[in-house]
Design a protein around this motif. Structure first.
Motif, PDB file in Angstrom:
ATOM      1  N   LEU A  20      96.080  42.831  63.087  1.00 42.84           N
ATOM      2  CA  LEU A  20      96.004  42.078  61.507  1.00 42.84           C
ATOM      3  C   LEU A  20      94.736  41.196  61.815  1.00 42.84           C
ATOM      4  N   VAL A  21      93.599  41.428  62.744  1.00 37.23           N
ATOM      5  CA  VAL A  21      92.581  40.435  62.677  1.00 37.23           C
ATOM      6  C   VAL A  21      91.173  41.240  62.230  1.00 37.23           C
ATOM      7  N   LEU A  22      91.120  42.342  62.506  1.00 34.73           N
ATOM      8  CA  LEU A  22      89.811  42.971  62.132  1.00 34.73           C
ATOM      9  C   LEU A  22      89.394  42.676  60.627  1.00 34.73           C
ATOM     10  N   CYS A  23      90.613  42.689  59.874  1.00 36.92           N
ATOM     11  CA  CYS A  23      90.318  42.386  58.339  1.00 36.92           C
ATOM     12  C   CYS A  23      89.462  41.061  57.999  1.00 36.92           C
ATOM     13  N   SER A  24      89.567  40.288  59.139  1.00 39.97           N
ATOM     14  CA  SER A  24      88.812  38.839  58.657  1.00 39.97           C
ATOM     15  C   SER A  24      87.936  38.650  59.609  1.00 39.97           C
ATOM     16  N   VAL A  25      87.354  39.337  60.718  1.00 40.48           N
ATOM     17  CA  VAL A  25      86.115  39.050  61.419  1.00 40.48           C
ATOM     18  C   VAL A  25      84.881  39.110  60.465  1.00 40.48           C
ATOM     19  N   THR A  26      83.981  38.383  61.008  1.00 43.22           N
ATOM     20  CA  THR A  26      82.641  38.565  60.254  1.00 43.22           C
ATOM     21  C   THR A  26      81.802  39.602  60.557  1.00 43.22           C
ATOM     22  N   ASP A  27      81.646  40.005  61.877  1.00 40.72           N
ATOM     23  CA  ASP A  27      81.084  41.079  62.380  1.00 40.72           C
ATOM     24  C   ASP A  27      81.759  42.207  63.184  1.00 40.72           C
ATOM     25  N   MET A  28      82.545  43.340  62.452  1.00 47.15           N
ATOM     26  CA  MET A  28      83.506  44.149  62.985  1.00 47.15           C
ATOM     27  C   MET A  28      82.926  44.840  64.069  1.00 47.15           C
ATOM     28  N   PRO A  29      81.564  45.603  64.103  1.00 49.07           N
ATOM     29  CA  PRO A  29      80.998  46.186  65.061  1.00 49.07           C
ATOM     30  C   PRO A  29      80.947  45.427  66.319  1.00 49.07           C
ATOM     31  N   LYS A  30      80.390  44.312  66.358  1.00 50.07           N
ATOM     32  CA  LYS A  30      80.400  43.258  67.299  1.00 50.07           C
ATOM     33  C   LYS A  30      81.432  42.789  68.045  1.00 50.07           C
ATOM     34  N   VAL A  31      82.608  42.672  67.447  1.00 46.42           N
ATOM     35  CA  VAL A  31      83.870  42.571  67.909  1.00 46.42           C
ATOM     36  C   VAL A  31      84.270  43.682  68.707  1.00 46.42           C
ATOM     37  N   VAL A  32      84.385  44.694  68.023  1.00 52.02           N
ATOM     38  CA  VAL A  32      84.893  45.939  68.800  1.00 52.02           C
ATOM     39  C   VAL A  32      83.828  46.398  69.940  1.00 52.02           C
ATOM     40  N   SER A  33      82.686  45.879  69.827  1.00 56.89           N
ATOM     41  CA  SER A  33      81.527  46.156  71.202  1.00 56.89           C
ATOM     42  C   SER A  33      82.229  45.112  72.255  1.00 56.89           C
ATOM     43  N   GLN A  34      82.532  43.985  71.954  1.00 52.92           N
ATOM     44  CA  GLN A  34      82.916  42.778  72.722  1.00 52.92           C
ATOM     45  C   GLN A  34      84.328  43.312  73.508  1.00 52.92           C
ATOM     46  N   ILE A  35      85.084  43.896  72.799  1.00 48.43           N
ATOM     47  CA  ILE A  35      86.232  44.534  73.174  1.00 48.43           C
ATOM     48  C   ILE A  35      86.063  45.498  74.309  1.00 48.43           C
ATOM     49  N   LYS A  36      85.148  46.559  74.033  1.00 46.27           N
ATOM     50  CA  LYS A  36      84.917  47.650  75.008  1.00 46.27           C
ATOM     51  C   LYS A  36      84.172  46.956  76.141  1.00 46.27           C
ATOM     52  N   ARG A  37      83.295  45.954  75.938  1.00 49.29           N
ATOM     53  CA  ARG A  37      82.532  45.329  77.053  1.00 49.29           C
ATOM     54  C   ARG A  37      83.588  44.835  78.179  1.00 49.29           C
ATOM     55  N   VAL A  38      84.763  43.992  77.714  1.00 48.82           N
ATOM     56  CA  VAL A  38      85.440  43.222  78.573  1.00 48.82           C
ATOM     57  C   VAL A  38      86.377  43.997  79.202  1.00 48.82           C
ATOM     58  N   LEU A  39      86.751  45.414  78.605  1.00 46.98           N
ATOM     59  CA  LEU A  39      87.803  46.236  79.383  1.00 46.98           C
ATOM     60  C   LEU A  39      87.192  46.635  80.578  1.00 46.98           C
ATOM     61  N   VAL A  40      88.153  46.904  81.520  1.00 44.58           N
ATOM     62  CA  VAL A  40      87.796  47.695  82.773  1.00 44.58           C
ATOM     63  C   VAL A  40      87.804  49.296  82.434  1.00 44.58           C
ATOM     64  N   PRO A  41      86.924  50.141  83.333  1.00 47.60           N
ATOM     65  CA  PRO A  41      87.179  51.583  82.990  1.00 47.60           C
ATOM     66  C   PRO A  41      88.578  52.022  83.060  1.00 47.60           C
ATOM     67  N   GLY A  42      88.648  52.741  81.978  1.00 48.94           N
ATOM     68  CA  GLY A  42      90.226  53.043  81.804  1.00 48.94           C
ATOM     69  C   GLY A  42      91.128  52.257  80.982  1.00 48.94           C
ATOM     70  N   GLY A  43      90.741  51.089  80.634  1.00 50.97           N
ATOM     71  CA  GLY A  43      91.352  50.043  80.069  1.00 50.97           C
ATOM     72  C   GLY A  43      91.698  50.427  78.700  1.00 50.97           C
ATOM     73  N   LYS A  44      92.697  49.894  78.015  1.00 51.76           N
ATOM     74  CA  LYS A  44      93.258  50.136  76.773  1.00 51.76           C
ATOM     75  C   LYS A  44      93.037  49.322  75.652  1.00 51.76           C
ATOM     76  N   TYR A  45      92.599  49.523  74.582  1.00 50.47           N
ATOM     77  CA  TYR A  45      92.627  48.549  73.330  1.00 50.47           C
ATOM     78  C   TYR A  45      93.390  48.989  72.331  1.00 50.47           C
ATOM     79  N   ILE A  46      94.508  48.246  72.302  1.00 54.58           N
ATOM     80  CA  ILE A  46      95.606  48.303  71.160  1.00 54.58           C
ATOM     81  C   ILE A  46      95.298  47.951  69.957  1.00 54.58           C
ATOM     82  N   PHE A  47      95.313  48.531  68.845  1.00 53.59           N
ATOM     83  CA  PHE A  47      94.997  47.786  67.482  1.00 53.59           C
ATOM     84  C   PHE A  47      96.172  48.041  66.504  1.00 53.59           C
ATOM     85  N   VAL A  48      96.652  47.218  65.638  1.00 52.48           N
ATOM     86  CA  VAL A  48      97.672  47.422  64.671  1.00 52.48           C
ATOM     87  C   VAL A  48      96.830  46.499  63.330  1.00 52.48           C
ATOM     88  N   GLU A  49      96.413  47.197  62.315  1.00 45.65           N
ATOM     89  CA  GLU A  49      95.562  46.748  61.302  1.00 45.65           C
ATOM     90  C   GLU A  49      96.067  47.021  59.904  1.00 45.65           C
TER      91      GLU A  49
END
Length: 282
Positions: free
Chosen positions: A175-204
């Protein structure tokens, strides 16, 4: 004073100011009620302009704490389904791997509503732009000594450059992406910080996808967002978003998701009932 000296005829200006104040005084005397209403509206507008965001942050932290105790177990079970992947993960950090723990970054952690979904000995990095969650977060954290807090970052999801690239095993947003200013940037940051094979869990919560059976809900979601009522009450929350196309476009190796209607406790929250749950793999 320098500007005053540049005025060619100071007496004319002085006389004009005096006449304006005299006219204002006569208006106040003739219409005292209307004047005080106008001044009150102006004062309230200035107050909201100067302190409105701070007040909304305080209110949002408080109301989230209340909602935490209102949510039924059915909603926690609804979220838990995408968190089950955590039990099969091992950390890419050799030390954490030896401890059988994970490093998780949660963006928009709020009061720590997901603590009970994390494995024992989780090393948690928290990012949230609202400093007024701290009190509720600390109170809730005391109930989960198995969670180790590595870092608390007071920042938006767009601004987590201080988190190293390829450094966390899991990123969580609920319940976070509903309120961010720049969604593509947030998701790009998420991918950047993850290790290879890392998981992004989302409930929105998302814009209702059923245009045939839930036209009224779709209309309300759009209207409450466009007129600004819902974003104002819930600190920037938009009811008419769907983050899945953004998540798909960022370049994860795999995205698994499903849409479903979440069990929510009170009738007026059903406007946010359509949900998207999923796991993206870097």
């Amino acid at each position: 004073m320098e500007y005053w000296k540049r005025i060619p005829d100071k007496e004319v200006v002085k006389e004009g100011v005096e006449l304006a104040f005299a006219a204002l005084r006569r208006h106040v005397q003739a219409r005292p009620k209307e004047t005080w209403v106008g001044l009150s509206v102006a004062a309230a507008s200035i107050f909201i302009w100067k302190y409105g965001q701070d007040l909304r942050h305080r209110y949002f932290a408080w109301i989230n704490n209340k909602f935490y105790y209102m949510k039924p177990q059915e909603y926690e079970d609804f979220k838990h389904k995408v968190f089950t992947c955590l039990k099969d993960l091992t950390s890419h950090d050799p030390k954490l791997k030896e401890e059988k723990s994970l490093r998780i970054l949660e963006i928009g952690a709020g009061i720590g509503a997901n603590f009970d979904l994390y494995p024992n000995n989780t090393h948690l990095i928290v990012a949230d732009p609202n400093p007024y969650f701290e009190k509720y977060f600390s109170e809730n954290k005391a109930n989960f000594p198995n969670i180790k807090i590595e870092t608390i970052i007071v920042a938006k999801g767009e601004d987590i450059d201080m988190v190293e690239s390829n450094s966390v095993d899991v990123v969580v947003t609920t319940l976070v992406l509903c309120s961010v200013t720049d969604m593509p940037k947030v998701v790009s940051q998420i991918k950047r910080v993850l290790v290879p094979g890392g998981k992004y869990i989302f409930v929105e919560h998302v814009h209702d996808w059923d245009t045939k059976n839930h036209r009224i809900r779709r209309f309300l979601q759009g209207m409450l967002t466009v007129i600004g009522f819902w974003p104002f009450i819930f600190d920037g929350c938009h009811l008419n978003r769907n983050p899945l196309p953004v998540i798909d476009a960022v370049g994860f190796s795999n995205v698994s998701s499903n849409q479903d209607y979440a069990p929510l406790p009170v009738w007026w929250m059903k406007v946010a009932q359509p949900h998207l749950r999923g796991v993206a793999t870097k």
